[in-house]
Design a protein around this motif. Structure first.
Motif, PDB file in Angstrom:
ATOM      1  N   ILE A  74     -28.837  16.820 -80.121  1.00 43.71           N
ATOM      2  CA  ILE A  74     -28.502  15.835 -81.263  1.00 43.71           C
ATOM      3  C   ILE A  74     -29.359  14.721 -81.023  1.00 43.71           C
ATOM      4  N   THR A  75     -29.903  14.235 -82.132  1.00 41.91           N
ATOM      5  CA  THR A  75     -30.687  12.920 -81.976  1.00 41.91           C
ATOM      6  C   THR A  75     -29.858  11.931 -82.848  1.00 41.91           C
ATOM      7  N   LEU A  76     -30.205  10.615 -82.734  1.00 41.23           N
ATOM      8  CA  LEU A  76     -29.690   9.447 -83.472  1.00 41.23           C
ATOM      9  C   LEU A  76     -29.752   9.790 -84.765  1.00 41.23           C
ATOM     10  N   GLU A  77     -30.782  10.347 -85.406  1.00 41.42           N
ATOM     11  CA  GLU A  77     -30.892  10.590 -86.760  1.00 41.42           C
ATOM     12  C   GLU A  77     -29.963  11.813 -87.307  1.00 41.42           C
ATOM     13  N   ASP A  78     -29.285  12.487 -86.359  1.00 38.53           N
ATOM     14  CA  ASP A  78     -28.457  13.630 -86.794  1.00 38.53           C
ATOM     15  C   ASP A  78     -27.152  13.334 -87.362  1.00 38.53           C
ATOM     16  N   PRO A  79     -26.589  13.880 -88.432  1.00 42.11           N
ATOM     17  CA  PRO A  79     -25.194  13.442 -89.038  1.00 42.11           C
ATOM     18  C   PRO A  79     -24.178  13.823 -87.769  1.00 42.11           C
ATOM     19  N   PRO A 101     -20.173  20.520 -81.067  1.00 44.26           N
ATOM     20  CA  PRO A 101     -20.352  19.197 -81.209  1.00 44.26           C
ATOM     21  C   PRO A 101     -19.797  18.168 -82.360  1.00 44.26           C
ATOM     22  N   ALA A 102     -18.970  19.039 -83.001  1.00 45.36           N
ATOM     23  CA  ALA A 102     -18.102  18.327 -84.181  1.00 45.36           C
ATOM     24  C   ALA A 102     -16.981  17.495 -83.531  1.00 45.36           C
ATOM     25  N   ILE A 161      -7.986  18.616 -77.249  1.00 48.74           N
ATOM     26  CA  ILE A 161      -9.667  18.564 -77.323  1.00 48.74           C
ATOM     27  C   ILE A 161      -9.878  17.711 -76.110  1.00 48.74           C
ATOM     28  N   THR A 162     -10.608  18.113 -75.047  1.00 45.00           N
ATOM     29  CA  THR A 162     -11.108  17.053 -74.077  1.00 45.00           C
ATOM     30  C   THR A 162     -12.756  16.984 -74.104  1.00 45.00           C
ATOM     31  N   ILE A 163     -13.416  16.292 -73.821  1.00 41.36           N
ATOM     32  CA  ILE A 163     -14.985  15.885 -73.779  1.00 41.36           C
ATOM     33  C   ILE A 163     -15.134  15.472 -72.208  1.00 41.36           C
ATOM     34  N   ASP A 187     -15.037  25.571 -73.921  1.00 39.45           N
ATOM     35  CA  ASP A 187     -14.107  26.380 -75.043  1.00 39.45           C
ATOM     36  C   ASP A 187     -13.241  25.511 -75.911  1.00 39.45           C
ATOM     37  N   ASN A 188     -12.871  24.191 -75.390  1.00 42.85           N
ATOM     38  CA  ASN A 188     -11.876  23.531 -76.191  1.00 42.85           C
ATOM     39  C   ASN A 188     -12.293  22.057 -76.286  1.00 42.85           C
ATOM     40  N   GLY A 189     -13.757  22.065 -76.483  1.00 42.14           N
ATOM     41  CA  GLY A 189     -14.319  20.443 -76.681  1.00 42.14           C
ATOM     42  C   GLY A 189     -15.517  20.732 -76.408  1.00 42.14           C
ATOM     43  N   ALA A 190     -16.033  19.936 -75.460  1.00 40.86           N
ATOM     44  CA  ALA A 190     -17.617  19.821 -75.323  1.00 40.86           C
ATOM     45  C   ALA A 190     -18.195  19.109 -73.918  1.00 40.86           C
ATOM     46  N   LEU A 191     -19.296  19.427 -73.439  1.00 42.18           N
ATOM     47  CA  LEU A 191     -19.784  18.714 -72.305  1.00 42.18           C
ATOM     48  C   LEU A 191     -20.946  18.253 -73.061  1.00 42.18           C
TER      49      LEU A 191
END
Length: 366
Positions: A74-79, A101-102, A161-163, A187-191
């Motif tokens: 994801i870049t700075l320009e990505d929604p 990523p959401a 959710i945990t990140i 599986d329950n969030g994001a790294l």
């Protein structure tokens, strides 16, 4: 995307130099106009020379990594780039994400603290994360041992959710013992990481990781921290970013409480329950509901569940302030070997926590 990644690998440019370029031009234009690169480049980076011979092999490695299921760049320009993180000074221009990523757009609370917490501190982090996740907050931390791990686990136990923000490339897990935990977080969030695949464990990476942890979050909660602690750096970064800082107080005799007490003296909000945090953040976020449900399940106990009179007698001489084992022997009138054995069982049972210097204190378990 290729130009963004190629610029990310420019030696010595860093986020500050990268963001300086983005204020004037785009990554593609930098590569199409080497003269502009020389004009705007960092003093630590001979950007013009790099532009003429960029590291396309590294770019290809990054792109191949992103082809795997659940991998994202994801870049700075990505929604999908998290709005709060974009507000900080020199946000990472590129984020690598494993998971969803959401979830980076969800309201988040950072939880940080000691890598070697007391048993009660570890349980406190787990309980707070459980209730905060149940209230609708994503719990963000750094995947480290201690409070970080307990915070991630508490959120997972609540089906929340945990990140996890890492200081390495996402092709590795650090520390290695958290490999299974990292899979559960995926599986329950994001790294997430600002460092491309292949980035090893380097001390200089972790201050940047801490900056992202606080930058993603509406507030930062410090559970246990010594006076010289990386957690205090994260709290300072949160304050500088205009975010809320919360701290859990502890015993005046507990060295791991001194960092929290210092933060409170400096203006951090003292919290005793997750509701204190929800009450503070709800006006900002508007979607949080205080959790009034049950506490998270405890791990199976190793000691007898029914305490006999001698155990109750010993517990009656232990308070929330640390007390040395020798004082317990004197107060209880029990033989030293008996007290030592009983303290071990009570610690396994979760009634007491052992501290440095042969001291013990109650954990708050009934």
């Amino acid at each position: 995307m290729a130009y963004w990644l190629a610029l990310l690998h420019a030696p010595g440019l860093g986020s500050r130099g990268y963001n300086r370029l983005l204020k004037e031009t785009s990554p593609q234009q930098v590569f199409e106009n080497p003269g502009l690169a020389n004009k705007l480049g960092s003093v630590r980076c001979d950007l013009g020379s790099y532009i003429r011979n960029p590291d396309w092999d590294a770019v290809e490695t990054d792109q191949q990594w992103a082809e795997a299921a659940g991998h994202h760049i994801i870049t700075l320009e990505d929604p999908l780039y998290p709005a709060l993180l974009a507000e900080i000074d020199d946000p990472p221009p590129v984020l690598f994400v494993v998971g969803d990523p959401a979830c980076l757009a969800l309201p988040q609370l950072a939880m940080v603290g000691s890598r070697n917490p007391s048993a009660s501190g570890r349980q406190t982090a787990r309980d707070f994360a459980f209730h905060l996740a149940r209230s609708g907050l994503a719990v963000t931390s750094g995947l480290a041992i201690g409070v970080d791990c307990a915070s991630h686990e508490g959120a997972l136990e609540a089906n929340g959710i945990t990140i996890a923000v890492t200081g390495t490339g996402l092709d590795r897990v650090y520390p290695a013992r958290h490999h299974e935990l990292a899979h559960r977080i995926r599986d329950n969030g994001a790294l997430i990481s600002e460092f491309p695949p292949g980035t090893p464990v380097l001390p200089g990476n972790f201050p940047r990781r801490n900056c992202i942890i606080s930058g993603l979050s509406a507030g930062t909660l410090v559970v246990e921290a010594a006076l010289k602690s990386g957690s205090l750096i994260t709290a300072r970064l949160a304050s500088e970013q205009g975010r809320e800082v919360f701290a859990i107080p502890g015993s005046i005799h507990n060295p791991l409480a001194r960092g929290c007490h210092q933060l409170i003296r400096q203006g951090a909000k003292l919290v005793e329950s997750s509701e204190d945090i929800i009450e503070e953040l709800s006006p900002l976020l508007g979607t949080l509901i205080p959790d009034t449900g049950e506490t998270p399940p405890r791990k199976p106990d190793s000691a007898p569940r029914q305490l006999d009179d001698e155990y109750l007698q010993l517990l009656g001489n232990i308070g929330f302030d640390p007390i040395h084992a020798d004082q317990l022997i004197e107060r209880s009138g029990l033989p030293p070997e008996t007290v030592s054995s009983m303290l071990l069982l009570l610690e396994l049972e979760g009634y007491v926590s052992s501290l440095s210097g042969g001291r013990f204190c109650l954990t708050g378990k009934n």
